[in-house]
Design an enzyme around this catalytic site. Structure first.
Site: not given
Ligand code: CAA
Length: 240
Positions: A12, A14, A83, A88, A147, A177, A179-180
């Site tokens: 699945r 990448i 894998a 998060d 992560y 990588p 963001y893919i």
């Molecule tokens: N930078 C700064 N602040 C951030 C932020 C960021 N990137 N993302 C969220 N926040 C802040 C929000 O604005 C919120 O602030 P407030 O409380 O002041 O409103 C707070 O942080 C988040 O609080 P929540 O209670 O809403 O958080 P949650 O427990 O619901 O979690 C989360 C939400 C898990 C962080 C969700 O936003 C998320 O999944 N974010 C993406 C994280 C990410 O980028 N992961 C990468 C996945 S892809 C990957 O991993 C592949 C790769 O290798 C590139």
């Protein structure tokens, strides 16, 4: 005789693109998967690439699985440790369970995948270890302490393995990588994803095939002097 490549998480995302690209280069390919039998069966039907089920977080399962692949297909000369999972959460909400799940799969999983194939690579005086790290191992990421730790750890692994393997004809390199367009990135809330895309100078997510082509090059004979390197493929989002 065609070399054999093992791709973990290879049915699945990448990993699937990597399995297909290596197959297209003429390698025998074995792809592992953890749980989704249906996706794996469909993948084998579509591509003819053999799939094997084991949990990379478990050393004994990995070793037994690798022995099976080597008996059925051939000695593994190319291993792609791809894998990986995400669990998060902002650090203040991250549970020890989320920490351990990600460490066990993404980091210990690399040890469990490479360690069993390493002696054979040393004996045959050829090997390619390719670890799929991440931009977030280079720059860190909000809600990804677990992560990012594993993906930064990948870079230490390949730099060390490169030194140990160089005289035995083995190279070890990482690809980071950005963001893919995969299920993992699509699972990020849409608003957050849009904000991430706005930070990518290329103005788009990467395609899995763009990572697979890097792997195909690192797997080839031509890449022998590239050892211990990190290749970033992220649309200019971050320079390590
Ligand atoms: N930078 C700064 N602040 C951030 C932020 C960021 N990137 N993302 C969220 N926040 C802040 C929000 O604005 C919120 O602030 P407030 O409380 O002041 O409103 C707070 O942080 C988040 O609080 P929540 O209670 O809403 O958080 P949650 O427990 O619901 O979690 C989360 C939400 C898990 C962080 C969700 O936003 C998320 O999944 N974010 C993406 C994280 C990410 O980028 N992961 C990468 C996945 S892809 C990957 O991993 C592949 C790769 O290798 C590139």
């Amino acid at each position: 005789m065609a070399r054999t490549a093992l791709v973990t998480g290879g049915s699945r995302g990448i990993g699937a693109a990597i399995s297909k690209a290596l197959r297209a280069e003429g390698y025998n390919v074995a792809a592992t998967y953890a749980g989704n039998d249906e996706a794996a069966a469909n993948f084998t039907d579509e591509t003819g690439i053999a799939t094997y089920k084991w949990n990379v977080a478990d050393y004994d399962e990995s070793k037994a699985g690798i022995e099976k692949v080597e008996a059925e297909i051939g000695p593994i000369d190319i291993v792609v440790a791809n894998a990986g999972i995400t669990k998060d959460a902002p650090f203040h909400k991250m549970t020890p369970e989320q920490w351990h799940q990600v460490i066990d799969t993404n980091l210990t999983g690399v040890f469990n995948t490479v360690h069993p194939v390493w002696p054979g690579m040393r004996e045959r005086k050829f090997g390619r270890v390719i670890v799929i790290s991440s931009i977030n191992g280079q720059k860190g990421q909000f809600a990804q302490v677990n992560y990012a730790a594993t993906k930064a750890g990948d870079l230490g692994i390949v730099k060390s393995l490169a030194q140990e393997g160089a005289r035995a004809g083995i190279t070890a390199n990482a690809i980071c990588p950005g963001y893919i367009a995969t299920e993992m990135v699509m699972a990020v809330p849409e608003k957050v994803r849009d904000s991430i895309i706005s930070q990518i100078p290329a103005g788009r997510l990467g395609e899995p095939e763009e990572i697979a082509r890097c792997v195909a090059f690192l797997a080839s004979e031509d890449s022998q002097f590239i050892n211990g390197s990190t290749i970033s493929a992220n649309g200019a989002q971050f320079f390590a």
